[in-house]
Design a protein around this motif. Structure first.
Motif, PDB file in Angstrom:
ATOM      1  N   GLY A   1     -35.588 -59.482 -29.242  1.00 18.20           N
ATOM      2  CA  GLY A   1     -36.690 -59.080 -30.119  1.00 18.20           C
ATOM      3  C   GLY A   1     -37.871 -60.035 -30.149  1.00 18.20           C
ATOM      4  N   LYS A   2     -37.781 -61.163 -29.428  1.00 28.95           N
ATOM      5  CA  LYS A   2     -38.877 -62.131 -29.457  1.00 28.95           C
ATOM      6  C   LYS A   2     -39.974 -61.743 -28.468  1.00 28.95           C
ATOM      7  CE  LYS A   2     -37.046 -64.848 -32.490  1.00 28.95           C
ATOM      8  NZ  LYS A   2     -37.592 -64.880 -33.833  1.00 28.95           N
ATOM      9  N   ARG A   3     -41.198 -62.170 -28.786  1.00 26.81           N
ATOM     10  CA  ARG A   3     -42.305 -61.966 -27.842  1.00 26.81           C
ATOM     11  C   ARG A   3     -42.228 -63.069 -26.793  1.00 26.81           C
ATOM     12  NH1 ARG A   3     -47.097 -59.372 -29.688  1.00 26.81           N
ATOM     13  NH2 ARG A   3     -47.914 -59.855 -27.634  1.00 26.81           N
TER      14      ARG A   3
ATOM     15  N   ALA B   1     -35.876 -59.397 -24.910  1.00 24.65           N
ATOM     16  CA  ALA B   1     -37.175 -59.915 -25.353  1.00 24.65           C
ATOM     17  C   ALA B   1     -38.230 -58.847 -25.075  1.00 24.65           C
ATOM     18  CB  ALA B   1     -37.514 -61.194 -24.589  1.00 24.65           C
ATOM     19  N   THR B   2     -39.342 -58.934 -25.807  1.00 27.77           N
ATOM     20  CA  THR B   2     -40.496 -58.082 -25.499  1.00 27.77           C
ATOM     21  C   THR B   2     -41.397 -58.907 -24.579  1.00 27.77           C
ATOM     22  OG1 THR B   2     -40.347 -56.981 -27.620  1.00 27.77           O
ATOM     23  CG2 THR B   2     -42.481 -56.878 -26.496  1.00 27.77           C
ATOM     24  N   VAL B   3     -41.429 -58.504 -23.313  1.00 26.26           N
ATOM     25  CA  VAL B   3     -42.015 -59.367 -22.283  1.00 26.26           C
ATOM     26  C   VAL B   3     -43.404 -58.885 -21.861  1.00 26.26           C
ATOM     27  CG1 VAL B   3     -41.694 -60.347 -19.971  1.00 26.26           C
ATOM     28  CG2 VAL B   3     -39.692 -59.888 -21.426  1.00 26.26           C
ATOM     29  N   SER B   4     -44.339 -59.817 -21.828  1.00 21.15           N
ATOM     30  CA  SER B   4     -45.645 -59.561 -21.216  1.00 21.15           C
ATOM     31  C   SER B   4     -45.768 -60.486 -20.009  1.00 21.15           C
ATOM     32  CB  SER B   4     -46.785 -59.879 -22.183  1.00 21.15           C
ATOM     33  OG  SER B   4     -46.682 -59.094 -23.344  1.00 21.15           O
ATOM     34  N   THR B   5     -46.277 -59.935 -18.918  1.00 19.25           N
ATOM     35  CA  THR B   5     -46.427 -60.745 -17.716  1.00 19.25           C
ATOM     36  C   THR B   5     -47.910 -60.984 -17.450  1.00 19.25           C
ATOM     37  OG1 THR B   5     -44.400 -59.789 -16.863  1.00 19.25           O
ATOM     38  CG2 THR B   5     -45.781 -60.954 -15.294  1.00 19.25           C
ATOM     39  N   VAL B   6     -48.248 -62.250 -17.378  1.00 19.93           N
ATOM     40  CA  VAL B   6     -49.637 -62.659 -17.198  1.00 19.93           C
ATOM     41  C   VAL B   6     -49.780 -63.188 -15.783  1.00 19.93           C
ATOM     42  CG1 VAL B   6     -51.196 -64.529 -17.906  1.00 19.93           C
ATOM     43  CG2 VAL B   6     -50.053 -63.134 -19.639  1.00 19.93           C
TER      44      VAL B   6
ATOM     45  N   THR C   1     -55.264 -61.426 -14.936  1.00 23.47           N
ATOM     46  CA  THR C   1     -55.332 -61.247 -16.386  1.00 23.47           C
ATOM     47  C   THR C   1     -56.596 -61.884 -16.941  1.00 23.47           C
ATOM     48  OG1 THR C   1     -52.925 -61.292 -16.510  1.00 23.47           O
ATOM     49  CG2 THR C   1     -54.122 -61.705 -18.561  1.00 23.47           C
TER      50      THR C   1
ATOM     51  N   ILE D   1     -53.131 -63.811 -24.823  1.00 24.63           N
ATOM     52  CA  ILE D   1     -51.787 -63.221 -24.785  1.00 24.63           C
ATOM     53  C   ILE D   1     -50.737 -64.302 -25.001  1.00 24.63           C
ATOM     54  CG2 ILE D   1     -50.163 -61.882 -23.362  1.00 24.63           C
ATOM     55  CD1 ILE D   1     -52.666 -60.735 -21.936  1.00 24.63           C
TER      56      ILE D   1
ATOM     57  N   GLU E   1     -49.696 -65.524 -28.471  1.00 29.89           N
ATOM     58  CA  GLU E   1     -48.882 -64.659 -29.344  1.00 29.89           C
ATOM     59  C   GLU E   1     -47.383 -64.794 -29.041  1.00 29.89           C
ATOM     60  OE1 GLU E   1     -50.464 -60.784 -28.657  1.00 29.89           O
ATOM     61  OE2 GLU E   1     -52.200 -61.124 -29.944  1.00 29.89           O
TER      62      GLU E   1
END
Lengths: 352, 352
Positions: free
Chosen positions: B219-221, B244-249, B253, B259, B262
């Motif tokens: 559940g972590k960013r 996890a809640t994953v964003s890929t930079v 980007t 990003i 956060e």
């Protein structure tokens, strides 16, 4: 085995005839694969209204018309198949494996077979009983793997619980995996500097719709809701291949609307009707709704109406463009299956 | 072929001897693969100072001590190998393929061989000249694929330009792919409800460090900076497997710091020394620095010092915990190679 055959093809054939003499371009390469396995989300009573969100009242979002885009792609595919047939006397063939009596699976297969027939892709359907064994299913898949006249194989999902879905998918030859679900194709989709033989059709449809609508993907913030192998995962991977900055939201994400409302492009594979509210969206976002749900509706002729993951009425007031449900991603996904099958046949015929 | 052999192993052997009689737990399963292929980022003159970011002055981030964690893992692996040897008279073996004369590649191989020797993993090294052909390299890999005494194969990257890296990686048997770079293993890592035979070592090291430091992932960013097959991509996929809640930079980007700031967990594989500044981080974030760079430093004994992707001095004032460079991810990554090789041997010995 039976051959897929449908009515209402006459009108389409007329259009095709016209297209054969007017469309000189070869089909570009697209994809297919529409079996939705949604994440397990908890349905909530969120009204979707968040203070500070501006709903414009005048301008509505542009509708991304999947139906007409799908038709255009199919005409090109039909034209190319016709030319190949004339030139070398060969044509693509799709093998379909269907286990059990699920009504939705039968409906999906019917739609796929009809689409194949329309463009000149031959089909071969193997139907197995609900209680078949894994060995029996593997045997059928093996036979299609070895048949040189078959260029694409789809095993309609979901399978009955006694069958190991992952094991069966592993067994489909990666060279005929037109659904793109084999881990070898998925790995090649994920990795930079590689190209899979096939990309899952719903994901290819998503990118196709964005590109045809003139949406710039490179450098944009994209949020994909859902991580299924059929939609969410490959769409995240494909958007990343197009250099979007991708965030993947799923059932474990806390406050997903805080992430979605930063997205320029939002793709929903959440699996719950109307889950994505207007307040989840950034003003001017492009929304691709991958959901298809039958919602009970006594006022409707059939007792239900079809809706997507996105609350359309709210979303059109915030988004710049949106795919409707029905008539959005669905028909393009089917066109991508045709495209994948054609691509596979061309590789087999050494035309690609 | 030569056998990897090093000095300074005596002290380690003493520790191992103690561990053999004090550590009853079997080794848990971890991973390996430390060849960094960074994204192409443009170096900028960003000072990293952003208004509104609070640098605490009193409390510094906890240092996540990779060195001692790596040592603990290696002691357990050595203990398990010793027990297996006593029980069945067999031991794991790693085959290493090294092409050309790159100094960094030779250094990496030296470190890996030394680590193998310490824990009781046998090694076999095939060295090929810089100008070898793809056929010659494929022949060497094939021989290791077919050798039942070999349980893991690594082809040290990068390869000289005449050799197709992707083709060579495809050729390594997925059952011996202890680097985890084969697309079949990557696909199985990406897909839900699947487990790859091997996970790339740097990514496994990242998760290991997080878990051992008591960091909750679910559940972590999480933001992963970089998309290489060696670090960024598999780390994104693995964090997602841990929900996890994953964003890929990546290099495309825009405003990546918007990003990253956060993220609860930030993993950097950016490939530029000190690129990630304090202002890129959220107060209380956990930072895993996957970069290793030699930066010219006339004041240093060797003429350079080693640093990571993250500006450590700034980051420790913002983060809750951080891996140092050196002594962070690097040694654990090597331990994960040992762990992957042991896991593979146990499968071959039918002990797993």
């Amino acid at each position: 085995m039976r051959s897929g055959c449908t009515a209402s093809v006459v009108l389409w054939r007329r259009m095709l005839k016209r297209a054969l003499f007017s469309s000189p371009h070869p089909s570009s390469s697209y994809i297919i694969g529409p079996n939705y396995l949604p994440d397990v989300w908890v349905q909530n009573n969120n009204t979707g209204r968040r203070s500070g969100v501006h709903y414009s009242t005048g301008h509505n979002a542009a509708k991304i018309d999947g139906k007409s885009i799908a038709q255009e792609i199919r005409l090109r595919i039909a034209s190319e198949i016709s030319r190949i047939k004339s030139a070398i006397g060969k044509f693509p063939k799709l093998a379909v494996v269907l286990v059990g009596d699920r009504r939705d699976s039968h409906t999906f297969i019917h739609i796929k077979l009809k689409a194949c027939e329309e463009v000149g892709i031959a089909t071969s359907v193997a139907e197995l009983p609900e209680n078949c064994t894994e060995n029996e299913l593997v045997h059928v898949v093996s036979r299609f793997n070895e048949d040189p006249t078959v260029h694409g194989i789809i095993v309609q999902l979901p399978l009955p619980p006694q069958l190991d879905e992952e094991h069966i998918i592993n067994f489909v030859s990666p060279e005929k995996d037109v659904d793109g679900f084999h881990p070898l194709n998925m790995g090649n989709l994920a990795m930079k500097a590689r190209e899979p033989l096939f990309i899952p059709c719903a994901s290819k449809a998503c990118i196709e719709l964005l590109l045809r609508h003139g949406v710039e993907i490179i450098g944009k913030r994209a949020v994909v809701i859902g991580t299924s192998k059929i939609v969410g995962l490959p769409t995240s991977l494909l958007l990343q291949k197009y250099h979007a900055t991708v965030s993947t939201v799923h059932a474990f994400t806390k406050n997903p609307e805080q992430i979605t409302c930063e997205a320029d492009i939002i793709v929903s594979d959440v699996g719950i009707p109307n889950k994505i509210r207007g307040a989840w969206l950034k003003q001017g976002a492009v929304v691709i709704d991958m959901g298809t749900h039958q919602v009970k509706d006594p006022s409707s002729q059939h007792g239900f109406h079809v809706t997507g993951d996105v609350c359309y009425e709210e979303a059109i007031k915030v988004a710049a463009a949106i795919t409707p449900v029905p008539g959005g991603v669905g028909p393009v996904t089917i066109s991508m299956l045709l495209s994948n099958t054609l691509d596979s046949a061309k590789r087999a015929f050494r035309l690609a």
